[in-house]
Design a protein around this motif. Sequence first.
Motif, PDB file in Angstrom:
ATOM      1  N   LEU A 179      43.317  43.760  23.584  1.00 46.39           N
ATOM      2  CA  LEU A 179      43.096  42.409  24.097  1.00 46.39           C
ATOM      3  C   LEU A 179      41.685  41.931  23.795  1.00 46.39           C
ATOM      4  O   LEU A 179      41.475  40.771  23.406  1.00 46.39           O
ATOM      5  CB  LEU A 179      43.343  42.372  25.607  1.00 46.39           C
ATOM      6  CG  LEU A 179      44.759  42.056  26.060  1.00 46.39           C
ATOM      7  CD1 LEU A 179      44.892  42.268  27.560  1.00 46.39           C
ATOM      8  CD2 LEU A 179      45.126  40.629  25.694  1.00 46.39           C
ATOM      9  N   ALA A 180      40.710  42.824  23.977  1.00 46.11           N
ATOM     10  CA  ALA A 180      39.321  42.457  23.677  1.00 46.11           C
ATOM     11  C   ALA A 180      39.158  42.130  22.195  1.00 46.11           C
ATOM     12  O   ALA A 180      38.453  41.184  21.822  1.00 46.11           O
ATOM     13  CB  ALA A 180      38.385  43.598  24.082  1.00 46.11           C
ATOM     14  N   MET A 181      39.830  42.879  21.342  1.00 47.93           N
ATOM     15  CA  MET A 181      39.753  42.651  19.897  1.00 47.93           C
ATOM     16  C   MET A 181      40.396  41.318  19.514  1.00 47.93           C
ATOM     17  O   MET A 181      39.906  40.603  18.630  1.00 47.93           O
ATOM     18  CB  MET A 181      40.437  43.805  19.163  1.00 47.93           C
ATOM     19  CG  MET A 181      40.419  43.684  17.653  1.00 47.93           C
ATOM     20  SD  MET A 181      41.196  45.123  16.868  1.00 47.93           S
ATOM     21  CE  MET A 181      39.976  46.387  17.211  1.00 47.93           C
ATOM     22  N   ARG A 185      41.129  35.052  18.803  1.00 46.41           N
ATOM     23  CA  ARG A 185      41.589  35.135  17.414  1.00 46.41           C
ATOM     24  C   ARG A 185      43.107  35.207  17.282  1.00 46.41           C
ATOM     25  O   ARG A 185      43.661  34.741  16.287  1.00 46.41           O
ATOM     26  CB  ARG A 185      40.979  36.366  16.729  1.00 46.41           C
ATOM     27  CG  ARG A 185      39.465  36.358  16.659  1.00 46.41           C
ATOM     28  CD  ARG A 185      38.946  37.552  15.892  1.00 46.41           C
ATOM     29  NE  ARG A 185      39.310  37.502  14.474  1.00 46.41           N
ATOM     30  CZ  ARG A 185      39.125  38.501  13.625  1.00 46.41           C
ATOM     31  NH1 ARG A 185      38.611  39.647  14.057  1.00 46.41           N
ATOM     32  NH2 ARG A 185      39.474  38.381  12.358  1.00 46.41           N
ATOM     33  N   ALA A 186      43.789  35.820  18.262  1.00 43.56           N
ATOM     34  CA  ALA A 186      45.227  36.016  18.151  1.00 43.56           C
ATOM     35  C   ALA A 186      45.817  36.231  19.536  1.00 43.56           C
ATOM     36  O   ALA A 186      45.094  36.526  20.496  1.00 43.56           O
ATOM     37  CB  ALA A 186      45.539  37.222  17.256  1.00 43.56           C
ATOM     38  N   GLN A 187      47.145  36.073  19.619  1.00 41.92           N
ATOM     39  CA  GLN A 187      47.854  36.322  20.866  1.00 41.92           C
ATOM     40  C   GLN A 187      48.467  37.712  20.834  1.00 41.92           C
ATOM     41  O   GLN A 187      49.178  38.067  19.894  1.00 41.92           O
ATOM     42  CB  GLN A 187      48.961  35.282  21.077  1.00 41.92           C
ATOM     43  CG  GLN A 187      49.772  35.497  22.343  1.00 41.92           C
ATOM     44  CD  GLN A 187      48.926  35.433  23.605  1.00 41.92           C
ATOM     45  OE1 GLN A 187      48.171  34.476  23.796  1.00 41.92           O
ATOM     46  NE2 GLN A 187      49.037  36.436  24.459  1.00 41.92           N
ATOM     47  N   LEU A 188      48.188  38.498  21.870  1.00 40.99           N
ATOM     48  CA  LEU A 188      48.730  39.846  21.974  1.00 40.99           C
ATOM     49  C   LEU A 188      49.865  39.856  22.987  1.00 40.99           C
ATOM     50  O   LEU A 188      49.739  39.344  24.099  1.00 40.99           O
ATOM     51  CB  LEU A 188      47.644  40.830  22.411  1.00 40.99           C
ATOM     52  CG  LEU A 188      48.060  42.311  22.463  1.00 40.99           C
ATOM     53  CD1 LEU A 188      48.311  42.845  21.059  1.00 40.99           C
ATOM     54  CD2 LEU A 188      46.984  43.148  23.164  1.00 40.99           C
ATOM     55  N   MET A 189      51.002  40.433  22.609  1.00 38.73           N
ATOM     56  CA  MET A 189      52.149  40.620  23.481  1.00 38.73           C
ATOM     57  C   MET A 189      52.254  42.102  23.825  1.00 38.73           C
ATOM     58  O   MET A 189      52.188  42.954  22.926  1.00 38.73           O
ATOM     59  CB  MET A 189      53.439  40.152  22.804  1.00 38.73           C
ATOM     60  CG  MET A 189      53.406  38.723  22.279  1.00 38.73           C
ATOM     61  SD  MET A 189      53.298  37.467  23.575  1.00 38.73           S
ATOM     62  CE  MET A 189      54.900  37.684  24.377  1.00 38.73           C
ATOM     63  N   ASP A 199      48.302  42.595  35.629  1.00 36.80           N
ATOM     64  CA  ASP A 199      47.043  43.283  35.320  1.00 36.80           C
ATOM     65  C   ASP A 199      46.444  42.822  33.994  1.00 36.80           C
ATOM     66  O   ASP A 199      45.278  43.105  33.707  1.00 36.80           O
ATOM     67  CB  ASP A 199      47.269  44.799  35.246  1.00 36.80           C
ATOM     68  CG  ASP A 199      47.761  45.395  36.554  1.00 36.80           C
ATOM     69  OD1 ASP A 199      47.495  44.789  37.613  1.00 36.80           O
ATOM     70  OD2 ASP A 199      48.430  46.450  36.511  1.00 36.80           O
ATOM     71  N   PHE A 200      47.258  42.138  33.171  1.00 35.27           N
ATOM     72  CA  PHE A 200      46.815  41.691  31.845  1.00 35.27           C
ATOM     73  C   PHE A 200      47.137  40.197  31.674  1.00 35.27           C
ATOM     74  O   PHE A 200      47.983  39.835  30.859  1.00 35.27           O
ATOM     75  CB  PHE A 200      47.502  42.505  30.753  1.00 35.27           C
ATOM     76  CG  PHE A 200      47.227  43.979  30.795  1.00 35.27           C
ATOM     77  CD1 PHE A 200      46.081  44.507  30.206  1.00 35.27           C
ATOM     78  CD2 PHE A 200      48.096  44.852  31.441  1.00 35.27           C
ATOM     79  CE1 PHE A 200      45.821  45.872  30.245  1.00 35.27           C
ATOM     80  CE2 PHE A 200      47.859  46.217  31.481  1.00 35.27           C
ATOM     81  CZ  PHE A 200      46.708  46.732  30.888  1.00 35.27           C
ATOM     82  N   PRO A 201      46.491  39.320  32.448  1.00 30.27           N
ATOM     83  CA  PRO A 201      46.869  37.893  32.420  1.00 30.27           C
ATOM     84  C   PRO A 201      46.667  37.215  31.075  1.00 30.27           C
ATOM     85  O   PRO A 201      47.325  36.218  30.786  1.00 30.27           O
ATOM     86  CB  PRO A 201      45.982  37.268  33.506  1.00 30.27           C
ATOM     87  CG  PRO A 201      44.838  38.230  33.673  1.00 30.27           C
ATOM     88  CD  PRO A 201      45.409  39.582  33.409  1.00 30.27           C
ATOM     89  N   ALA A 202      45.780  37.735  30.228  1.00 29.68           N
ATOM     90  CA  ALA A 202      45.553  37.120  28.915  1.00 29.68           C
ATOM     91  C   ALA A 202      46.606  37.531  27.898  1.00 29.68           C
ATOM     92  O   ALA A 202      46.719  36.911  26.835  1.00 29.68           O
ATOM     93  CB  ALA A 202      44.166  37.492  28.389  1.00 29.68           C
ATOM     94  N   ALA A 203      47.377  38.561  28.220  1.00 27.50           N
ATOM     95  CA  ALA A 203      48.416  39.031  27.306  1.00 27.50           C
ATOM     96  C   ALA A 203      49.735  38.336  27.610  1.00 27.50           C
ATOM     97  O   ALA A 203      49.984  37.898  28.733  1.00 27.50           O
ATOM     98  CB  ALA A 203      48.601  40.543  27.442  1.00 27.50           C
TER      99      ALA A 203
END
Length: 315
Positions: A179-181, A185-189, A199-203
């Motif tokens: 996620l940090a990487m 730049r991109a969306q991580l699923m 626990d991973f709201p940005a994912a």
Amino acid sequence: MKRIHVAAAVIRSADGLVLIAKRPLDKHQGGLWEFPGGKVEEGEAVEAALARELLEELGIGVTAARPLIQVRHDYPDKQVLLDVWEVTAFSGEPHGAEGQPLAWVAPAQLPDYAFPAANRPIIAAARLPDRYLITPDGNSPQQLLNGLARALDASIRLFQLRAPSLSRADYRALAADALAMCAGRAQLMLKGPLDWAADFPAAGWHLTAGQLRQHAGQGRPVPAEQWLAASCHDAEELAIATELGVDFVTLSPVLPTPTHPGARPLGWSRVAELLQGFNQPAFMLGGMTSVHLPDARQAGAQGVAAIRALWPEPA
């Protein structure tokens, strides 16, 4: 009630912004934002209707366009088929030729604008790329991170972090690093138990077909602002995905694939049939490479998903 056929455009500027227009107050859904376009006349080709409407509404001539998504939606007072095309090149300077306000918006900001309900899948399609990379199993966490870095440099913008051979603790640690990487730049699923999603709201969260069926009838399991995807293989699973409010799906297997030798491939004609009644963006999976992008689009898909074909090996 006859379904009204509407041609609409996701118009992109050279720097990636999307053009939207505000509907006049005296029209259906007035005051809301929309993707420019208008009604397809009887016997008129969709591409011709789109070119005509954009010239009338915006004063531009379309020079490059392709189908993006079709959306069927039933309002209480009318039924519409939105035939949406992506316009990537045009002549002239867009302006509100009919007095309508316009705005150039970053794709990620589209959900901040009020659109008619039928536009939700279009907003998702406008925000998604045409390639979805699924990470290969059997790699160490560091090998996966190195591969993600190479894929980011190769302009991949949507990833599914799939690593079933890792322990739960190792997967969660890898997810945080990935996620940090990907940030900015991109969306991580991610995949895994749904109680991890908070626990991973940005994912985003990608449901397995088993999870999809398990949660049928229970409503969307993650917040609206968090991407939700699902693995689908047939019409029933696509229907459950629609009911759960997923943002996009993978549909597989399209072609024979070594990873699932016993699975019967759908083939392009069956894929087109399945997507005919499905309103969300779909990535084709199973035997796919970037070469298959035109076939996927022709069938009504957003693009292709793949493991080996999109995974960049070390130089």
